[in-house]
Design a protein around this motif. Structure first.
Motif, short mmCIF file in Angstrom:
data_model
loop_
_atom_site.label_atom_id
_atom_site.label_comp_id
_atom_site.label_asym_id
_atom_site.label_seq_id
_atom_site.Cartn_x
_atom_site.Cartn_y
_atom_site.Cartn_z
N ALA A 1 -3.29 -13.02 29.06
CA ALA A 1 -2.95 -12.89 27.64
C ALA A 1 -3.93 -13.69 26.78
N SER A 2 -3.94 -13.35 25.49
CA SER A 2 -4.69 -14.17 24.54
C SER A 2 -4.00 -15.53 24.43
N ILE A 3 -4.73 -16.53 24.01
CA ILE A 3 -4.22 -17.90 24.02
C ILE A 3 -2.99 -18.05 23.14
N ASP A 4 -2.91 -17.27 22.03
CA ASP A 4 -1.75 -17.37 21.15
C ASP A 4 -0.62 -16.43 21.58
N GLU A 5 -0.87 -15.62 22.61
CA GLU A 5 0.11 -14.68 23.15
C GLU A 5 0.59 -13.66 22.11
N ARG A 6 -0.19 -13.43 21.09
CA ARG A 6 0.20 -12.46 20.08
C ARG A 6 -0.75 -11.27 20.05
N ARG A 7 -2.04 -11.53 20.12
CA ARG A 7 -3.01 -10.43 20.08
C ARG A 7 -2.94 -9.59 21.35
N LEU A 8 -2.78 -10.26 22.49
CA LEU A 8 -2.68 -9.57 23.77
C LEU A 8 -1.64 -10.29 24.61
N SER B 1 0.66 -12.15 32.14
CA SER B 1 1.09 -12.51 30.79
C SER B 1 0.78 -13.97 30.47
N LYS B 2 0.26 -14.69 31.46
CA LYS B 2 -0.19 -16.06 31.26
C LYS B 2 -1.53 -16.02 30.50
N PRO B 3 -1.80 -16.96 29.61
CA PRO B 3 -3.09 -16.96 28.91
C PRO B 3 -4.26 -16.90 29.89
N GLU B 4 -5.25 -16.12 29.53
CA GLU B 4 -6.35 -15.86 30.45
C GLU B 4 -7.08 -17.13 30.86
N ASP C 1 -0.07 -3.70 27.57
CA ASP C 1 -1.40 -3.90 26.99
C ASP C 1 -2.32 -4.62 27.97
N ILE C 2 -1.76 -5.56 28.72
CA ILE C 2 -2.55 -6.31 29.69
C ILE C 2 -2.97 -5.40 30.86
N LEU D 1 15.88 -19.38 22.51
CA LEU D 1 16.24 -20.42 21.54
C LEU D 1 16.51 -19.86 20.15
N GLY D 2 16.42 -18.54 19.99
CA GLY D 2 16.70 -17.93 18.70
C GLY D 2 15.68 -18.28 17.63
N MET D 3 14.45 -18.55 18.03
CA MET D 3 13.42 -18.93 17.07
C MET D 3 12.92 -17.72 16.29
N THR D 4 12.44 -17.96 15.11
CA THR D 4 11.74 -16.93 14.35
C THR D 4 10.33 -16.79 14.94
N PRO D 5 9.63 -15.70 14.63
CA PRO D 5 8.25 -15.57 15.12
C PRO D 5 7.37 -16.75 14.73
N GLU D 6 7.57 -17.26 13.52
CA GLU D 6 6.78 -18.40 13.05
C GLU D 6 7.09 -19.64 13.88
N GLN D 7 8.39 -19.89 14.12
CA GLN D 7 8.78 -21.04 14.93
C GLN D 7 8.27 -20.90 16.36
N ALA D 8 8.32 -19.67 16.90
CA ALA D 8 7.85 -19.44 18.26
C ALA D 8 6.35 -19.70 18.36
N THR D 9 5.62 -19.33 17.33
CA THR D 9 4.18 -19.58 17.31
C THR D 9 3.90 -21.08 17.39
N GLU D 10 4.67 -21.85 16.62
CA GLU D 10 4.52 -23.31 16.64
C GLU D 10 4.90 -23.87 18.01
N ALA D 11 5.99 -23.36 18.59
CA ALA D 11 6.46 -23.84 19.89
C ALA D 11 5.43 -23.54 20.98
#
Length: 227
Positions: free
Chosen positions: A139-146, A114-117, A151-152, A62-72
């Motif tokens: 993955a971590s719930i926000d999918e950013r830390r892990l 890669s699914k949240p744990e 890494d997984i 969708l061409g989102m920015t990292p901030e927009q992706a975090t919200e999505a």
């Protein structure tokens, strides 16, 4: 008949490998897209959505920015909590028996998803696979830390080793190029299953590729002729 494995431990991808959660994912994406003001995702497009972290996919598709992706991702996860993590999910035929037989053969197993744990845990408990798994990693719930597959994979191996499990000959079973690349980052060979959501070329780099659960079983379990 008793069996043994050529591998010291096994890492399982979840979506597209163990579990077909496409119906639930499609429904939750539809609700999320409506809330975000985007057109719905067609089933034919699920190959782009299932497998990679949603944080990454929202940006790519969708061409989102990292901030927009975090919200999505936050919206999508809220929809998932309301809908239920196991709603619409089913195991691929033969997976439950294979996991149980590997456990009976004394082969330590883990998820590396890669699914949240929290969702992986819910699915494994729902399908009564959790008792057969030494560790459940996602993955971590926000999918950013892990979230990156490499890494997984590293985290799954770390947790297995912390339990005293032999990780000298691991294998990863997966269905996307992310699995192949994530395994390669740690020298972990990958057995690629073709029943998931992938393009044919994504198996490139895998040690083997299989079309059926019987083919997979033959690579993971070897009958003991003397048993």
């Amino acid at each position: 008949m008793a069996s043994h494995s050529p591998w010291s431990c096994m890492l399982w991808d979840v979506d597209g490998t163990m579990v077909d959660a496409s119906d639930g994912i499609l429904r939750r994406l539809g609700i999320t897209m409506e809330r975000l003001g985007h057109p719905p995702v067609a089933r034919a497009e699920l190959v782009h959505w299932i497998g990679p972290p949603m944080y990454e996919t929202f940006q790519k598709q969708l061409g989102m920015t990292p901030e927009q992706a975090t919200e999505a991702v936050a919206v999508y996860r809220e929809v998932g909590r309301d809908d239920g993590y196991t709603t619409g999910a089913r195991l691929y035929p033969g997976i439950a028996d294979l996991v149980a037989d590997l456990y009976a053969a004394g082969v330590p197993q883990a998820t590396a998803s890669s699914k949240p744990e929290i969702q992986v845990q819910a699915l494994m408990e729902h399908f009564e696979l959790a008792p057969h798994l030494a560790v459940i990693v996602g993955a971590s719930i926000d999918e950013r830390r892990l979230s990156e597959k490499a890494d997984i994979v590293a985290e799954a191996l770390r947790r297995l080793e912390a339990q005293g499990i032999d990780v000298s000959r691991p294998v990863l079973i997966g269905d996307r190029h992310h699995d192949v690349e994530g395994g390669a980052a740690h020298g972990v060979p990958v057995i690629f299953v073709r029943w998931g959501f992938s393009w044919p070329h994504e198996a490139d780099g895998a040690q083997a590729a299989v079309d059926s659960i019987d083919e997979l079983r033959r690579l993971l379990l070897i009958p003991d002729e003397d048993a």
